[in-house]
Design an enzyme around this catalytic site. Sequence first.
Site, short mmCIF file in Angstrom:
data_model
loop_
_atom_site.label_atom_id
_atom_site.label_comp_id
_atom_site.label_asym_id
_atom_site.label_seq_id
_atom_site.Cartn_x
_atom_site.Cartn_y
_atom_site.Cartn_z
N HIS A 13 1.38 39.03 16.17
CA HIS A 13 2.65 39.71 15.94
C HIS A 13 3.38 39.78 17.28
O HIS A 13 4.51 39.35 17.39
CB HIS A 13 2.43 41.10 15.34
CG HIS A 13 3.71 41.82 15.01
ND1 HIS A 13 3.77 43.00 14.31
CD2 HIS A 13 5.00 41.51 15.30
CE1 HIS A 13 5.05 43.37 14.18
NE2 HIS A 13 5.80 42.49 14.78
N PHE A 15 11.80 34.65 15.05
CA PHE A 15 10.72 35.61 15.30
C PHE A 15 10.37 35.63 16.79
O PHE A 15 10.29 36.70 17.41
CB PHE A 15 9.51 35.20 14.47
CG PHE A 15 8.30 36.11 14.53
CD1 PHE A 15 8.42 37.48 14.73
CD2 PHE A 15 7.03 35.58 14.36
CE1 PHE A 15 7.30 38.30 14.76
CE2 PHE A 15 5.90 36.39 14.39
CZ PHE A 15 6.03 37.75 14.60
N LYS A 61 12.90 41.90 22.43
CA LYS A 61 12.51 43.30 22.32
C LYS A 61 11.40 43.66 23.29
O LYS A 61 11.42 44.74 23.89
CB LYS A 61 12.08 43.62 20.89
CG LYS A 61 11.72 45.08 20.69
CD LYS A 61 11.57 45.46 19.23
CE LYS A 61 11.22 46.93 19.11
NZ LYS A 61 10.74 47.28 17.76
N HIS A 62 10.42 42.78 23.44
CA HIS A 62 9.22 43.12 24.24
C HIS A 62 9.08 42.29 25.51
O HIS A 62 8.82 42.82 26.58
CB HIS A 62 7.97 42.97 23.38
CG HIS A 62 7.97 43.80 22.14
ND1 HIS A 62 7.75 45.16 22.17
CD2 HIS A 62 8.20 43.49 20.83
CE1 HIS A 62 7.83 45.65 20.92
NE2 HIS A 62 8.10 44.65 20.10
N HIS A 102 13.06 37.27 18.76
CA HIS A 102 13.02 38.72 18.58
C HIS A 102 11.93 39.35 19.45
O HIS A 102 12.16 40.37 20.12
CB HIS A 102 12.78 39.06 17.11
CG HIS A 102 12.40 40.49 16.88
ND1 HIS A 102 13.34 41.51 16.82
CD2 HIS A 102 11.19 41.08 16.74
CE1 HIS A 102 12.71 42.66 16.65
NE2 HIS A 102 11.42 42.44 16.59
N GLU A 103 10.74 38.76 19.45
CA GLU A 103 9.63 39.29 20.24
C GLU A 103 9.94 39.23 21.73
O GLU A 103 9.63 40.16 22.48
CB GLU A 103 8.33 38.54 19.92
CG GLU A 103 7.77 38.85 18.53
CD GLU A 103 7.43 40.32 18.35
OE1 GLU A 103 6.81 40.91 19.24
OE2 GLU A 103 7.82 40.90 17.30
N GLN A 119 -1.70 40.39 13.18
CA GLN A 119 -1.53 40.85 11.81
C GLN A 119 -2.31 39.96 10.85
O GLN A 119 -2.54 38.78 11.11
CB GLN A 119 -0.05 40.87 11.44
CG GLN A 119 0.64 39.52 11.47
CD GLN A 119 2.16 39.61 11.30
OE1 GLN A 119 2.72 40.70 11.20
NE2 GLN A 119 2.82 38.47 11.26
#
Length: 238
Positions: free
Chosen positions: A61, A121, A128-129, A124-125, A34
């Site tokens: 990102h 952050f 989720k991924h 979260h990454e 990003q």
Amino acid sequence: MVSIKSICIKLLMLLPLSNIWVSRDFDFFYFVQQWPGSFCDTKKSCCFPLTGKPVANFSIHGLWPNFNDGSYPSSCNIAENPFNQSQIIDLVPRAEKSWASLSCAGGSKKENKTNSDNERFWKHEWDKHGTCSYSVLDEHAYFEAALNLKDQFDLLQILQNNGIKPDGNLYSIVNISEAIEQAIGFQPGITCNRDALGNRQLNEIYLCVDKSASNFIECPILPKSGKSCTGFVEFPIF
Ligand SMILES: *[C@@H]1O[C@H](CO)[C@@H](O)[C@H](O)[C@H]1NC(C)=O
Ligand SMILES: *[C@@H]1O[C@H](CO)[C@@H](O)[C@H](O)[C@H]1NC(C)=O
Ligand SMILES: *[C@@H]1O[C@H](CO)[C@@H](O)[C@H](O)[C@H]1NC(C)=O
Ligand SMILES: *[C@@H]1O[C@H](CO)[C@@H](O)[C@H](O)[C@H]1NC(C)=O
């Protein structure tokens, strides 16, 4: 026995709803970077990490497992593979530079604006991924792969070499895309967002990566960039 099992799995995968019974492995990764200026100049605005304002550079990102049909798995086996910051402690200095959070940890309301929270952050990454590529990469390997991918190409320099600079001017999406394709060898995906005044701007660059998370590849499917990402868009200052 193994082959019977694998035949059964293949048969199940032919069924459109197979996902309910068999979690498919992913096909490739999107490596998404990003532009911080485009994150920060929106109505929502942004916050910086305690380490200070990040450098004016493209920033990671995420590294997202994806399916060839455009859909993607998310939040796989978090309970079995919880994020553990101490596993990536040696990578933190690199991640602070290349993977900084700009989301306000206290929410985006003015009175609560303080700092962003890098660890949140990254968690979260991962949740989720990253957890969805655990068959290939453990937590350390996942973060290291993303950091290494970022260093393979200097996107900002590539654009600047083509006269495309983060100076608040308008640039053609086609030009941006072609500059990157010439340098990397593959067409990127490009998404746009809007600044606080509603102007369309360059937001994120998607590159595709093979399942080993080390080689860039032609995208099996490009992300939808939407109507706002055509013609000329702003490349904002950060
Ligand atoms: C996190 O990782 C460290 C280092 O590998 C380990 O010692 C610790 O037990 C882990 N913590 C949890 C909650 O799993
Ligand atoms: C700001 O944060 C405090 C403490 O976390 C919370 O109680 C309050 O509701 C928040 N205010 C807004 C406007 O979000
Ligand atoms: C921007 O990131 C690239 C890739 O990691 C790096 O090679 C370059 O030195 C960075 N530029 C600045 C100005 O930090
Ligand atoms: C595309 O970039 C080139 C420089 O690489 C420039 O000469 C040309 O005017 C640009 N075209 C558009 C439509 O922006």
